[in-house]
Design an enzyme around this catalytic site. Structure first.
Site, mmCIF file in Angstrom:
data_model
loop_
_atom_site.group_PDB
_atom_site.id
_atom_site.type_symbol
_atom_site.label_atom_id
_atom_site.label_comp_id
_atom_site.label_asym_id
_atom_site.label_seq_id
_atom_site.Cartn_x
_atom_site.Cartn_y
_atom_site.Cartn_z
ATOM 1 N N SER A 1 0.831 3.698 2.264
ATOM 2 C CA SER A 1 0.817 4.376 3.561
ATOM 3 C C SER A 1 2.178 4.906 3.985
ATOM 4 O O SER A 1 2.262 5.746 4.878
ATOM 5 C CB SER A 1 0.275 3.436 4.645
ATOM 6 O OG SER A 1 1.196 2.394 4.921
ATOM 7 N N SER B 1 0.830 -1.207 0.000
ATOM 8 C CA SER B 1 0.000 0.000 0.000
ATOM 9 C C SER B 1 0.866 1.259 0.000
ATOM 10 O O SER B 1 2.087 1.188 0.149
ATOM 11 C CB SER B 1 -0.918 0.013 1.230
ATOM 12 O OG SER B 1 -0.172 0.303 2.398
ATOM 13 N N SER C 1 -2.882 6.775 6.020
ATOM 14 C CA SER C 1 -2.289 5.671 6.774
ATOM 15 C C SER C 1 -3.212 5.218 7.902
ATOM 16 O O SER C 1 -3.674 6.036 8.707
ATOM 17 C CB SER C 1 -0.934 6.098 7.362
ATOM 18 O OG SER C 1 -0.402 5.092 8.187
ATOM 19 N N LYS D 1 5.336 0.640 9.422
ATOM 20 C CA LYS D 1 5.136 2.051 9.744
ATOM 21 C C LYS D 1 6.431 2.585 10.353
ATOM 22 O O LYS D 1 7.395 1.865 10.552
ATOM 23 C CB LYS D 1 3.988 2.241 10.748
ATOM 24 C CG LYS D 1 2.668 1.585 10.376
ATOM 25 C CD LYS D 1 1.980 2.247 9.202
ATOM 26 C CE LYS D 1 0.663 1.538 8.889
ATOM 27 N NZ LYS D 1 0.017 2.081 7.676
#
Length: 269
Positions: A69, A67, A233, A124
């Protein structure tokens, strides 16, 4: 799919077949007799599986970015390597830490198992470590009462979900003495309070009802994570803190992107 478990089972099965042949089956065969095909395969695959299992469990593990994010740091389609021993040596399959090597630091890009569903791997950036007070208001990040420096450095455009064309403002943010890039969309709020779930230690966080921001105190043994693509996100703002037991490792290198060969060899900062 638990690939580590599949590797472990394959390792045990091939090793057991090989050992069984050495201890028992070989004695009942003529010296010139050909080995059974199953034994031949087990002897061939066991060393390969052992090396892959050891490398993947204790040194590095590959992942693919699914993705956006973490844009602009990581792009969809990036194949990355994750350092498995940066935060301690863990037993494979059960993922229990047995030797402490280091702890996640603010600014690290970390892969972890999503607390809401440990079968999913997320990536992250570490924003808050145990004991930190993380505040994010009006797109400005504050940690322990100190504003995190962030300087605008241009814009980044991409096609988002639903083929929407998005242009975000890129910033150079400085955490723990190191710079990294992140981006925000000025017209979006810092957080959507209606999307926040009831996560463990939820009472450590306070959200402004109008979505202007939040403040969280990170509990012991847990970490606060945010994506570099701040407004696209799904992170700790919504589902809470990442326990130490969910940590997989530290992302450090892009080794392939079939859509953009210039990404190959990129160091993750």
């Amino acid at each position: 799919m638990n690939f580590a478990l599949i590797l472990f089972v394959a390792l045990v099965v091939t090793g057991a077949i090989w050992l069984l042949d050495v201890l028992f089956l070989r004695r009942g065969r003529d010296r010139d007799a050909k080995e059974p095909l199953l034994v031949e395969y087990a002897k061939s695959f066991f060393p390969v599986i052992l090396v892959v299992f050891a490398l993947r469990s204790f040194l590095v593990e590959p992942f693919k970015i699914p993705s956006g994010s973490m844009m602009p740091t990581l792009l969809v389609g990036d194949f990355i390597l994750v350092n498995k021993f940066a935060y301690g040596i863990r037993l494979p399959v059960i993922d229990r830490k047995i030797i402490g090597v280091g702890e996640p630091q603010r600014g690290d890009v970390m892969v972890f198992r999503y607390p809401g569903d440990p079968s999913l791997d997320y990536i992250k950036r570490v924003i808050g470590v145990p004991g930190d007070i993380v505040e994010y208001r009006d797109k400005k990040l504050t940690i322990n009462g100190k504003l995190v420096p962030a300087a605008a450095s241009g814009t980044y455009s991409y096609v988002g979900n639903g083929l929407n064309y998005i242009t975000a403002t890129v910033y150079k943010e400085r955490l723990n003495g190191a710079n990294h890039t992140m981006m925000v969309e000025p017209d979006k709020p810092p957080v959507y309070p209606t999307q926040v779930v009831d996560f463990p230690s939820r009472d450590n966080c306070s959200y402004n009802a109008e979505g202007e921001g939040f403040v969280c105190k990170v509990p012991a043994g847990k970490y606060f994570m945010m994506g570099d693509n701040r407004d696209e996100s799904n992170d700790s703002r919504y589902w809470g803190f990442v326990p130490d037991r969910n940590i997989v490792g530290k992302a450090f290198f892009v080794w392939m992107n079939f859509d953009d060969f210039h990404r190959i060899g990129t160091t993750i900062r």
